[in-house]
Design an enzyme around this catalytic site. Structure first.
Site, short mmCIF file in Angstrom:
data_model
loop_
_atom_site.label_atom_id
_atom_site.label_comp_id
_atom_site.label_asym_id
_atom_site.label_seq_id
_atom_site.Cartn_x
_atom_site.Cartn_y
_atom_site.Cartn_z
N THR A 273 0.86 -1.18 0.00
CA THR A 273 0.00 0.00 0.00
C THR A 273 0.90 1.23 0.00
O THR A 273 2.00 1.19 0.55
CB THR A 273 -0.89 0.06 1.25
OG1 THR A 273 -0.02 0.11 2.39
CG2 THR A 273 -1.77 -1.14 1.37
N TRP B 188 -19.91 16.55 11.11
CA TRP B 188 -18.95 16.12 10.09
C TRP B 188 -19.31 16.70 8.74
O TRP B 188 -20.48 16.73 8.35
CB TRP B 188 -18.94 14.59 9.98
CG TRP B 188 -18.26 13.93 11.13
CD1 TRP B 188 -17.94 14.50 12.34
CD2 TRP B 188 -17.82 12.58 11.19
NE1 TRP B 188 -17.33 13.57 13.14
CE2 TRP B 188 -17.24 12.39 12.46
CE3 TRP B 188 -17.84 11.52 10.29
CZ2 TRP B 188 -16.70 11.17 12.85
CZ3 TRP B 188 -17.31 10.30 10.68
CH2 TRP B 188 -16.73 10.13 11.95
#
Ligand code: AMP
Length: 540
Positions: A186, A443
């Site tokens: 990754t 959020w």
């Protein structure tokens, strides 16, 4: 009582042998590093994959030894996919866009024995080979007469020379299907990269699943163009699914600019393409001024980052190309969800259908998902409640290669994404958990804010980040790259948000930039953007 059916391990070698036997004359076309077009068939690809396997045996490579690649999408890379894994070794596809120090670190961590590289990466290999202590053999993916003299790289030979003298017959070994077949690190925005280690079983199951009609729907009638690199999660498994179905394969090589990709789609009558949004953005930008059209392209899978609604609209409404929005990650081989409609959606209006298509989609059989709150409690599937997204399944990581800690939480892999799931099981990513903006306890999805900006005709790319705020903790700002020759002011862009999102979610400011830093897999690198804007002050 056990079933009485044959217990044949699912091995990657069986895919190429199937393609050679049943689709032997189906074509594999590649744009090469040299710029020319190479074409041959699955039958020839299988022969050369067997030559690769023989060549690896001749190097005395052990079972499960790692063979690394630094290569674009092309036929030689494809042969390595099968020759390396099929003979029981592990194909380690390295992302050439990583920092050279990271590449050396990865090669050492994986204990690579062989490195096969396209000539475009010669300077990179020259820069790192002295640090790659485990690599014993270097193979340049070229003809013998193209091998650079005096490269300074030890044990370097050309690929054609390496496999040339080897027989094209090979008895593929039969072994446990759980054996490692390939690995991919990754990109790791923090700390060292970590490797997902795929198995023959996980890759074959994933290839089956990917080809399903409600997933990538790959068939022998298709000509598919994986623009998504073979060094990033096995090009979403397309080299395997293509062989499993006998689809014609078209490889773009290093030329991933809009003009080259468009021309390849047209000249090779591509019906199906797959890639990250940035690639398609470049192609649409190339097509628009000249009024170019597609003659054969019907579908495109877009994933890796959120696909902006404006792009789905453009493909669908302006070009008649169906967009399949996909979500996944390196740790998931990578496919998790794909957005295709259900039978009951037939009667919906185009607008209602589009609302669903904008989501990341529903899970493929084989993947299970859930969203949880901070305490790990499962949250409802109401399309509104968002939480941390967790997954499990046979092609999802159990642990990282030589990883130090157990990545799972009660058997589930935490994706690091925040999402909602609706009553029909359609998942929508709100953000990476570290990118979500927390303003006054609420959020804000940076993806939503970016999607609105890129819907403005003068905006090429947009990245939303949170900036510290004395009262609200964080407020969003948007960094914007304008389209060449087009203009929009800060105030015009902020006004463009009116009515498209709640007032308190509208960014506090617009910062015009020349470019948004992209990571090694073409995703916006918000960590780098935050660093670049570290002295930025919010307007009073
Ligand atoms: P990688 O492992 O580099 O492929 O990155 C995986 C991550 O990319 C996911 O965890 C998501 O954060 C992001 N990602 C992939 N596909 C999508 C998508 N369709 N929409 C939003 N984010 C995505």
């Amino acid at each position: 009582m056990l079933g009485l059916m044959q217990n044949q391990p699912m091995l990657i070698s069986s895919l190429i042998e199937f393609a050679a036997r049943h689709h032997g004359d189906a074509e594999i076309v590649s744009r090469r590093v040299e710029g020319d077009i190479h074409r041959y068939t699955y039958r020839e690809a299988a022969q050369r994959a067997r030559q690769v396997a023989n060549a690896l045996d001749a190097l005395n490579l052990e079972f499960s030894d790692r063979v690394a690649t630094l290569a674009w999408n092309g036929y030689r890379h494809f042969e390595l996919y099968y020759g390396v894994s099929g003979s029981g070794r592990v194909l380690h596809t390295i992302n050439p866009r990583l920092h050279p120090e990271q590449i050396a670190w990865i090669a050492n961590h994986a204990q690579d024995q062989v490195l096969c590289f396209d000539l475009s990466f010669l300077p990179l290999v020259q820069a790192v080979h002295a640090k790659c202590t485990s690599i014993r053999h270097y193979i340049a993916l070229c003809d013998a007469d193209k091998l650079p003299a005096d490269s300074g790289i030890p044990n370097l030979q050309s690929y054609e020379n390496w496999i040339g003298g080897q027989p094209s017959r090979y008895d593929w070994p039969v072994f446990d299907e759980n054996t490692a077949s390939s690995m991919c690190y990754t990109s790791g925005t923090t700390g060292n990269p970590k490797a997902a280690l795929y198995s023959h079983r996980s890759s074959t199951l994933h290839a089956y699943a990917a080809a399903l009609p409600d997933v990538m729907s790959i068939s022998a009638r298709d000509a598919i163009l994986p623009v998504v690199p073979m060094f990033h999660v096995n090009a979403w498994g397309m080299p395997y699914s293509a062989a499993l179905t006998g689809a014609k394969l078209v490889f773009p090589g290093p030329a991933m600019d809009g003009k080259s990709v468009y021309e390849l789609i047209e000249s090779e009558k591509v019906t199906y393409a797959a890639g990250v949004p940035t690639v398609w953005q470049m192609m649409l930008t190339h097509m628009k001024p000249g009024g170019l059209r597609f003659s054969t392209l019907r579908r495109t899978v877009i994933g890796g980052s959120a696909c902006p609604p404006a792009m789905i609209h453009a493909f669908n409404n302006d070009y008649g190309v169906e967009v399949l929005h996909a979500w996944g990650m390196t740790e998931m081989s990578p496919l998790g969800t794909l957005c295709t409609l259900k039978n009951k959606h037939d009667s919906l209006s185009d607008d209602e259908k589009m609302k669903i298509r904008l989501k990341q989609g529903r899970v493929i059989y084989g993947v299970d998902m859930k969203i949880v709150d901070g305490g790990g409690e499962e949250l409802p599937w109401d399309g509104k409640t968002y939480g941390d997204l967790l997954v499990k399944g046979p092609w999802i990581i159990r642990e990282y290669f030589q990883g130090e800690s157990d990545p799972l939480v009660n058997g589930w892999f935490p994706t690091g994404d925040v999402a909602t799931i609706d009553a029909d099981g359609y998942m929508q990513i709100t953000d990476r958990s570290k990118d979500v903006i927390k303003s006054g306890g609420e959020w804000i999805s940076s993806i939503d804010i970016e999607n609105i900006a890129v819907a403005h005709p003068a905006v090429l790319m947009a990245a939303c980040i949170g900036v510290a705020h004395p009262k609200w903790d964080e407020r969003p700002i948007i960094a914007v790259v304008k389209k060449p020759g087009m203009d929009v002011s800060r105030d015009e862009l902020l006004a463009f948000y009116e009515g498209k999102t709640a007032k308190w979610q509208i960014p506090d400011d617009v910062v015009f930039v020349d470019a948004i830093p992209l990571g090694a897999t073409g995703k916006m690198l918000k960590t780098r953007l935050r660093e670049l804007l570290k002295d930025y002050q919010l307007p009073a």
